[in-house]
Design a protein around this motif. Structure first.
Motif, mmCIF file in Angstrom:
data_model
loop_
_atom_site.group_PDB
_atom_site.id
_atom_site.type_symbol
_atom_site.label_atom_id
_atom_site.label_comp_id
_atom_site.label_asym_id
_atom_site.label_seq_id
_atom_site.Cartn_x
_atom_site.Cartn_y
_atom_site.Cartn_z
ATOM 1 N N ALA A 68 8.378 5.800 6.323
ATOM 2 C CA ALA A 68 8.775 4.423 6.032
ATOM 3 C C ALA A 68 8.476 4.072 4.579
ATOM 4 O O ALA A 68 9.277 3.400 3.916
ATOM 5 C CB ALA A 68 8.057 3.470 6.976
ATOM 6 N N TYR A 69 7.329 4.539 4.071
ATOM 7 C CA TYR A 69 6.979 4.295 2.677
ATOM 8 C C TYR A 69 8.056 4.865 1.756
ATOM 9 O O TYR A 69 8.523 4.196 0.822
ATOM 10 C CB TYR A 69 5.629 4.953 2.362
ATOM 11 C CG TYR A 69 5.285 5.012 0.894
ATOM 12 C CD1 TYR A 69 4.620 3.961 0.274
ATOM 13 C CD2 TYR A 69 5.635 6.120 0.116
ATOM 14 C CE1 TYR A 69 4.314 4.015 -1.078
ATOM 15 C CE2 TYR A 69 5.334 6.182 -1.232
ATOM 16 C CZ TYR A 69 4.675 5.127 -1.823
ATOM 17 O OH TYR A 69 4.387 5.170 -3.164
ATOM 18 N N ASP A 70 8.454 6.076 2.021
ATOM 19 C CA ASP A 70 9.464 6.728 1.186
ATOM 20 C C ASP A 70 10.796 5.977 1.242
ATOM 21 O O ASP A 70 11.451 5.764 0.214
ATOM 22 C CB ASP A 70 9.650 8.173 1.654
ATOM 23 C CG ASP A 70 10.447 9.002 0.667
ATOM 24 O OD1 ASP A 70 10.189 8.889 -0.540
ATOM 25 O OD2 ASP A 70 11.335 9.756 1.104
ATOM 26 N N VAL A 71 11.209 5.536 2.444
ATOM 27 C CA VAL A 71 12.467 4.801 2.612
ATOM 28 C C VAL A 71 12.409 3.472 1.862
ATOM 29 O O VAL A 71 13.361 3.097 1.160
ATOM 30 C CB VAL A 71 12.741 4.554 4.108
ATOM 31 C CG1 VAL A 71 13.905 3.590 4.304
ATOM 32 C CG2 VAL A 71 13.009 5.872 4.828
ATOM 33 N N THR A 99 -0.013 2.617 -0.231
ATOM 34 C CA THR A 99 0.439 3.368 0.945
ATOM 35 C C THR A 99 0.379 2.576 2.250
ATOM 36 O O THR A 99 0.863 3.051 3.273
ATOM 37 C CB THR A 99 -0.405 4.637 1.110
ATOM 38 O OG1 THR A 99 -1.787 4.267 1.248
ATOM 39 C CG2 THR A 99 -0.240 5.567 -0.087
ATOM 40 N N ASP A 100 -0.194 1.368 2.211
ATOM 41 C CA ASP A 100 -0.270 0.576 3.435
ATOM 42 C C ASP A 100 0.979 -0.297 3.533
ATOM 43 O O ASP A 100 0.986 -1.474 3.162
ATOM 44 C CB ASP A 100 -1.529 -0.295 3.434
ATOM 45 C CG ASP A 100 -1.786 -0.935 4.800
ATOM 46 O OD1 ASP A 100 -0.911 -0.813 5.680
ATOM 47 O OD2 ASP A 100 -2.860 -1.543 4.975
ATOM 48 N N VAL A 101 2.073 0.261 4.068
ATOM 49 C CA VAL A 101 3.344 -0.460 4.135
ATOM 50 C C VAL A 101 3.263 -1.665 5.069
ATOM 51 O O VAL A 101 4.079 -2.588 4.970
ATOM 52 C CB VAL A 101 4.484 0.476 4.583
ATOM 53 C CG1 VAL A 101 4.686 1.588 3.581
ATOM 54 C CG2 VAL A 101 4.233 1.031 5.980
ATOM 55 N N VAL A 112 6.644 0.917 11.564
ATOM 56 C CA VAL A 112 7.341 -0.272 11.067
ATOM 57 C C VAL A 112 8.272 -0.758 12.167
ATOM 58 O O VAL A 112 9.313 -0.160 12.425
ATOM 59 C CB VAL A 112 8.119 0.033 9.781
ATOM 60 C CG1 VAL A 112 8.997 -1.156 9.389
ATOM 61 C CG2 VAL A 112 7.155 0.354 8.642
ATOM 62 N N ALA A 113 7.869 -1.844 12.828
ATOM 63 C CA ALA A 113 8.615 -2.358 13.969
ATOM 64 C C ALA A 113 9.570 -3.479 13.591
ATOM 65 O O ALA A 113 10.523 -3.751 14.316
ATOM 66 C CB ALA A 113 7.649 -2.866 15.033
#
Length: 449
Positions: A80-83, A107-109, A128-129
């Motif tokens: 999710a971080y990368d996206v 890093t804490d998305v 990530v909801a």
């Protein structure tokens, strides 16, 4: 049917937003070596550095998931971080986007503004909801901002709300693989192409809002087989098409067709849509007469078919709409009497019948006129003010009129003995203090549901 939620859902909790600290450009190790070099060549002063200054302590080892971007709680959050970071690079930086982008560091998305985390139920991992960009007004650096590569890459989403942004392109087919997505709001964007049936058909959506976009083509019949509670498609660029005959198969509670190019009559199958509370047909090109089956919508509170080309009398079956609060048929070509049973509906707050050709109202209807709950201006009702001219009325009634199944206009499906024995199960109940219509808010593009 589950309780509807027009928020981002109870599973998404309140986030305390954190600004990112700007990274320092100073390298303490390089600085220390430069000081030592100045001492050696006689250009500097100060004491020689201690070993601890030359070799600062290393970061503690990652206890979870480590990759080139840092330490994450699990691989899902790392992806999710990368996206999100790739998407961040596409967004034009301005006063609106900066409120979000300045928090999208580290890093804490789950602490990013607009990003919400929860435990994915099948794997019991944090993910990530939810994404809530409603009103963010994001735009692309190059004028485009596709959903591809962002929305369709967040595999763990349950909710994606993006009202009032500048997303472009089409709804990506890859998003069909998102297992738990149940709310999708892409309203008031620049989404183009046809109705995304191929993408939506494999999803388990209950909330779909595509209003105020540039969708073209037709709305397929299969769209009304989706198990939706909320279905908003008003204000698009759909091609002229008849309402699908399977309209009554919809499970929707709230349904809007407003401000499009739908033609033909309202199909009789609508009477099977027993979950339907509010429906807006207003401002289309609908023709024909109202089917008596509408009287089967005994739970409905809002029915608006105004500003079309509908005609015929009001079916007596409308007297069965015992929970109706707002009934609008204004700006059409309806005629005949206004049924007294309609004017006696116990919850009725607003009955709009102006700009038609009605010829008679009884005592109950006249009582609503006095209470300003019934508007019959610009009709052909003798003795009432603000009516059409005699010439207009005569010219209209000289034209041939034809309603199929005319005998059904006197049927009252909610009683066994016919019109003369009609009784309300809630007779005497006070009307609602004020209408609580939700669908009318969909006629405002920026409204957050």
């Amino acid at each position: 049917m589950g309780t509807l939620s027009f928020s981002t859902s109870a599973l998404l909790f309140t986030i305390v937003f954190h600004s990112c600290l700007a990274a320092s450009n100073d390298d303490p190790l390089t600085g220390t070596k430069r000081e030592a070099l100045e001492i050696i060549i006689g250009g500097g002063g100060g004491e020689a550095p201690s070993p601890s200054d030359e070799f600062p302590p290393s970061s503690p080892p990652c206890k979870h998931f480590q990759n080139e971007n840092g330490c994450f709680e699990n691989a899902r959050l790392a992806k999710a971080y990368d996206v999100i970071q790739r998407f961040k690079e596409k967004i034009k930086v301005d006063a609106n986007s900066e409120k979000y982008l300045k928090t999208w560091c580290g890093t804490d998305v789950c602490k990013y503004r607009g990003i919400y985390c929860d435990i994915r139920p099948d794997v019991k991992e944090k993910a990530v909801a939810g994404v809530d960009f409603n009103g963010a007004k994001f735009a692309g650096c190059d004028g485009t901002l596709p959903l591809d590569g962002f929305f369709d890459e967040l595999d763990d989403l349950a909710i994606f709300h993006a009202n009032s942004n500048n997303f472009t392109g089409t709804v990506p087919f890859k998003a069909s693989k998102i297992k738990y997505l149940y709310e999708l709001d892409l309203s008031n964007n620049k989404i183009a192409g046809g109705f995304p049936m191929k993408t939506l058909s494999t999803m388990n959506l209950t909330f779909l809002d595509l209003r105020y976009n540039s969708l073209k083509g037709t709305v397929p019949q299969q769209a009304f087989d989706l198990t939706l509670d909320v279905f908003f498609i008003n204000n698009n660029n759909f091609a002229p098409q008849m309402l699908p005959t399977n309209l009554g198969d919809t499970t929707a509670v709230y349904l809007t067709f407003a401000n499009n190019n739908f033609t033909g009559s309202i199909p009789a199958s609508i009477g099977k849509a027993r979950n339907l509370l509010e429906v807006l047909f207003l401002n289309n090109q609908l023709t024909g007469c109202l089917p008596y089956e509408i009287g089967n919508l005994t739970q409905s509170t809002v029915f608006d078919a105004s500003s079309n080309k509908l005609t015929g009398p009001i079916p007596y079956s409308f007297g069965c709409l015992k929970k109706m609060q707002i009934l609008s048929l204004t700006n059409n070509q309806f005629y005949g009497e206004v049924p007294e049973t309609v004017c006696k509906l116990p919850m009725l707050n607003k009955l709009s019948l102006s700009n038609n050709y009605f010829t008679h109202v009884g005592p109950a209807c006249r009582g609503l006129i006095e209470k300003k709950k019934l508007d019959v201006k610009k009709n052909c009702i003798y003795g009432l003010p603000n009516q059409r001219s005699e010439k207009e009325c005569v010219e209209f009634f000289l034209k041939k009129k034809d309603c199929p199944r005319m005998e059904t206009f006197y049927w009252v499906p909610c009683v066994k003995h016919g019109y003369d024995y009609y009784k309300y199960s809630e007779e005497g109940k006070s009307p609602a203090a004020a209408p609580s219509a939700r669908t009318y808010s969909t006629l405002t593009p920026h409204h957050r549901l």
